[in-house]
Design a protein around this motif. Structure first.
Motif, short mmCIF file in Angstrom:
data_model
loop_
_atom_site.label_atom_id
_atom_site.label_comp_id
_atom_site.label_asym_id
_atom_site.label_seq_id
_atom_site.Cartn_x
_atom_site.Cartn_y
_atom_site.Cartn_z
N LYS A 44 -3.14 -4.22 -8.81
CA LYS A 44 -2.00 -3.96 -9.50
C LYS A 44 -1.77 -2.42 -9.78
O LYS A 44 -0.44 -2.03 -9.47
CB LYS A 44 -1.86 -4.93 -10.85
N MET A 45 -2.91 -1.78 -10.18
CA MET A 45 -2.85 -0.33 -9.96
C MET A 45 -2.44 0.60 -8.82
O MET A 45 -1.74 1.53 -9.03
CB MET A 45 -4.18 0.16 -10.78
N LEU A 46 -2.56 -0.12 -7.98
CA LEU A 46 -2.29 0.23 -6.36
C LEU A 46 -1.04 0.08 -6.14
O LEU A 46 -0.24 0.83 -5.36
CB LEU A 46 -3.36 -0.19 -5.23
N GLY A 47 -0.12 -0.74 -6.91
CA GLY A 47 1.36 -0.99 -6.64
C GLY A 47 1.57 -2.20 -6.23
O GLY A 47 2.57 -2.82 -5.82
N CYS A 48 0.42 -2.97 -5.71
CA CYS A 48 0.68 -4.43 -5.38
C CYS A 48 0.91 -5.58 -6.35
O CYS A 48 0.71 -5.29 -7.51
CB CYS A 48 -0.84 -5.01 -4.65
N LYS A 49 1.78 -6.33 -5.64
CA LYS A 49 2.31 -7.62 -6.56
C LYS A 49 1.48 -8.84 -6.35
O LYS A 49 0.94 -9.06 -5.20
CB LYS A 49 3.82 -8.08 -6.52
N ILE A 50 1.33 -9.70 -7.26
CA ILE A 50 0.25 -10.97 -7.00
C ILE A 50 1.23 -12.16 -7.30
O ILE A 50 1.87 -12.36 -8.17
CB ILE A 50 -0.86 -11.00 -7.99
N ALA A 51 1.17 -13.17 -6.37
CA ALA A 51 1.79 -14.49 -6.27
C ALA A 51 0.78 -15.42 -6.08
O ALA A 51 -0.30 -15.33 -5.24
CB ALA A 51 2.93 -14.28 -5.07
N ILE A 52 1.10 -16.66 -6.48
CA ILE A 52 0.33 -17.79 -6.12
C ILE A 52 1.22 -18.47 -5.18
O ILE A 52 2.26 -19.09 -5.50
CB ILE A 52 0.08 -18.69 -7.38
N ASP A 92 -9.54 -1.93 -0.12
CA ASP A 92 -9.45 -0.96 0.80
C ASP A 92 -8.43 -1.15 1.94
O ASP A 92 -7.71 -0.33 2.35
CB ASP A 92 -10.88 -0.83 1.61
N GLU A 93 -8.33 -2.35 2.40
CA GLU A 93 -7.07 -2.76 3.15
C GLU A 93 -5.63 -2.54 2.78
O GLU A 93 -4.82 -2.02 3.52
CB GLU A 93 -7.47 -4.30 3.72
N CYS A 94 -5.62 -3.02 1.39
CA CYS A 94 -4.16 -2.65 0.89
C CYS A 94 -4.04 -1.10 0.87
O CYS A 94 -2.89 -0.60 0.78
CB CYS A 94 -4.00 -3.29 -0.53
N LYS A 95 -5.04 -0.22 0.34
CA LYS A 95 -4.79 1.32 0.42
C LYS A 95 -4.24 1.80 1.75
O LYS A 95 -3.61 2.42 1.88
CB LYS A 95 -6.06 1.70 -0.03
N VAL A 96 -4.80 1.29 2.90
CA VAL A 96 -4.71 1.68 4.28
C VAL A 96 -3.11 1.36 4.33
O VAL A 96 -2.58 1.91 5.25
CB VAL A 96 -5.73 0.81 5.12
N PHE A 97 -2.97 -0.10 4.19
CA PHE A 97 -1.41 -0.61 4.22
C PHE A 97 -0.41 0.52 3.79
O PHE A 97 0.66 0.77 4.26
CB PHE A 97 -1.38 -2.04 3.87
N ILE A 98 -0.53 0.88 2.54
CA ILE A 98 0.35 1.50 1.88
C ILE A 98 0.45 3.10 2.18
O ILE A 98 1.63 3.57 2.57
CB ILE A 98 0.03 1.63 0.20
N ASP A 99 -0.69 3.63 2.61
CA ASP A 99 -0.73 4.78 3.28
C ASP A 99 -0.16 4.86 4.66
O ASP A 99 0.79 5.74 5.08
CB ASP A 99 -2.10 5.39 3.31
N LYS A 146 -2.73 -4.19 9.22
CA LYS A 146 -2.48 -2.96 10.24
C LYS A 146 -1.22 -2.97 10.90
O LYS A 146 -0.48 -2.13 11.24
CB LYS A 146 -3.83 -2.72 10.86
N GLU A 147 -1.43 -4.18 11.74
CA GLU A 147 -0.09 -4.36 12.59
C GLU A 147 1.23 -4.41 11.96
O GLU A 147 2.10 -3.76 12.43
CB GLU A 147 -0.57 -5.63 13.45
N THR A 148 1.25 -5.02 10.72
CA THR A 148 2.30 -5.01 9.98
C THR A 148 2.76 -3.72 9.48
O THR A 148 4.11 -3.16 9.59
CB THR A 148 2.12 -6.10 8.75
N ALA A 149 1.90 -2.94 8.85
CA ALA A 149 2.29 -1.61 8.54
C ALA A 149 2.87 -0.82 9.48
O ALA A 149 3.41 0.07 9.29
CB ALA A 149 1.12 -1.03 7.86
N LYS A 150 2.19 -0.73 10.71
CA LYS A 150 2.57 -0.17 11.90
C LYS A 150 3.86 -0.28 12.32
O LYS A 150 4.83 0.61 12.61
CB LYS A 150 1.40 -0.42 13.01
N ASN A 186 9.17 2.14 -1.57
CA ASN A 186 10.03 0.89 -1.87
C ASN A 186 9.63 -0.35 -1.14
O ASN A 186 9.98 -1.14 -1.34
CB ASN A 186 11.32 1.44 -1.22
N VAL A 187 8.42 0.02 -0.36
CA VAL A 187 8.11 -1.26 0.43
C VAL A 187 6.71 -2.03 -0.66
O VAL A 187 5.78 -1.18 -0.70
CB VAL A 187 7.34 -0.96 1.79
#
Length: 513
Positions: A400-408, A360-367, A325-329, A373-374
């Motif tokens: 992934k459908m939300l637009g997130c990428k996954i890394a190890i 849910d946290e990722c949805k809030v971040f993207i919104d 949340k703080e990062t998105a802000k 582009n982020v």
């Protein structure tokens, strides 16, 4: 008064093990010196044996050329060819009845030589020769009947062999009879090892010579301090930190779990940013968000001091929520100044994958960021094993459908496995700093990096290399085809707001130019 006595006892009880550890470490260090010195001596003996074997081979080939009349003119040209073809041999001479009658340098020539000066009739160390009086010479003698061949090997070849050991803190010397060849190619009749420590020797089983290896120090404690300074300081620092930790444990008002809960309520976990750059252009293409604890009394607390406890207690989930949340802000204020696309990496643990809270946290971040582009990259840490189930597969699919990428993250150092690569639809592999720091030092790390690159190419994954600290490392990684780099060479982690402000200013300067 009781508090003062308690603190003194803490210091005494925590530093007493330090003294014991240092004494044990010193004893082990001395034992290791002896073992290493012996090992180096044996290794050098093997290599000198192989060099002298060339002299033996040259002698044998020259003896096969001897004619019944011992004519030099018939074999001179062939001896020169032998010397030119065989490595390390500087000259080969033929002798009969203690007289040299043919040399590869001057052809026919009569010289007297004393066979008694050859140790075991095979080897002699000379201070020099007629050609180069200042450079020691090792002469290999081979006798068949009354025919003798003598091959000279330049001491500078042995010096080069000694120089190969300079990466080790040992001084090498060679003894043939009562003559010595020192590590700087000096001839002497005096033992050069008297002032050295942990002197060990190894004898050749083929030739009559002995190699000595010693540590260049007269005091084991001085050598211990000089050779193991880093580890001694680490031990002392560890003991200091351990004392502080013990004091803190005894004097802190509450358990760490409660302190972490308090810190979450007070929003003391703040995002730091470290840039990720394009390996070719060195332009910033994204950042990794790193969690820091801004403690009201202790200042910035390193993540290794609280992340493991947070993961064990399950508090890592609300802490990550706070960080996202703080990062998105903060990103939202500068979203128009960021490059397209802009990679934002955030660490997640296997515990995040046991519920839909992460989604849910990722949805809030993207919104909140409100900028397609982020790109949010979830970096799965490997401090704990990931249990792949139908739920986790569905979670990663939804992410992934939300637009997130996954890394190890830190691939190859934790609980990663080929099963994870098969079960999870990944986008990135992150090479850990432990492999990057050994580039140019440990070929095993380089092989592992190359294998990881090959694996990533086959799986169509991008690679980010962490811990890049030198230009040489960056150049090597770029040549391996690694797209993105991260490390102190480019920038240290700083508060996210400071990073975005600096980035914005740099963009403004470029635009004005």
């Amino acid at each position: 008064m009781k508090g003062k006595i308690k603190n003194i006892l803490i210091i005494f009880l925590t530093f007493l093990p330090c003294v014991v550890i240092l004494e044990l470490f010193h004893t082990g260090f001395v034992f290791s010196l002896d073992r290493q010195a012996k090992h180096h001596a044996i290794e050098v003996v093997k290599e000198i044996d192989s060099i002298l074997d060339y002299g033996e081979e040259s002698n044998k080939q020259a003896l096969n050329l001897i004619s019944n009349d011992h004519s030099c003119s018939k074999v001179y040209a062939e001896i020169r060819t032998i010397v030119a073809r065989i490595p390390y041999v500087r000259t080969t001479n033929l002798a009969h009845d203690d007289k040299v009658y043919c040399t590869s340098l001057w052809g026919p020539r009569e010289l007297h030589y004393d066979s008694m000066k050859y140790i075991s009739g095979k080897l002699r160390l000379m201070p020099g020769s007629e050609v180069e009086v200042k450079y020691p010479l090792i002469v290999v003698r081979t006798k068949i009947g009354k025919n003798v061949a003598l091959s000279g090997i330049d001491g500078r070849y042995i010096k080069q062999l000694f120089s190969k050991q300079k990466s080790n803190p040992f001084v090498i010397s060679l003894a043939i009879g009562d003559a010595w060849l020192t590590d700087n190619n000096k001839f002497t009749y005096n033992n050069p090892n008297k002032l050295f420590l942990a002197v060990q020797r190894a004898k050749s089983k083929t030739y009559p010579f002995t190699v000595y290896s010693g540590f260049n120090s007269s005091s084991s404690w001085l050598a211990f301090w000089q050779g193991e300074l880093f580890y001694i300081l680490v031990i002392l620092l560890a003991q200091i930190l351990f004392s502080i930790f013990c004091w803190w444990q005894l004097n802190r008002p509450r358990p760490l779990y409660l302190e972490l809960e308090r810190a979450i309520r007070k929003k003391e976990f703040v995002p730091y940013a470290q840039p990720i750059v394009d390996a070719i252009t060195k332009e910033t293409i994204g950042i990794e968000i790193l969690m820091r604890w801004k403690h009201p009394f202790q200042g910035i607390v390193r993540p290794d001091l609280f992340i493991p406890q947070a993961e064990d207690s399950g508090l890592i989930i609300p802490m990550t929520d706070l960080l996202l949340k703080e990062t998105a802000k903060q990103l939202r204020e500068y979203k128009h100044d960021l490059p397209t696309p802009f990679h934002v990496g955030v660490n997640i643990s296997p515990q995040h994958c046991k519920s839909s809270i992460l989604l849910d946290e990722c949805k809030v971040f993207i919104d909140e960021v409100s900028n397609h582009n982020v790109i949010l990259v979830l970096e799965l840490t490997e401090r704990g094993a990931l249990e792949v189930s139908e739920f986790t597969r569905g979670l990663f699919y939804d992410l992934k459908m939300l637009g997130c990428k996954i890394a190890i993250d830190d691939f190859g150092t934790g609980h990663s496995s080929l099963v994870n690569l098969q079960e999870i639809n990944l986008d990135y592999l992150k090479i850990d700093r432990v492999f990057v720091k050994n580039i140019g030092v440990d070929c095993t790390s380089e092989h592992l990096i190359e294998s990881t690159v090959e694996l990533a190419k086959r799986l169509s994954l991008r690679i980010i290399a962490e811990g890049v600290e030198t230009e040489a490392q960056a150049e090597y990684l770029k040549k391996q085809g690694i797209e993105n780099l991260q490390g102190f060479l480019f920038a240290k982690p700083i508060p996210l707001g400071e990073f975005l402000q600096n980035y914005n200013q740099n963009i403004s300067v470029i635009d004005s130019d």
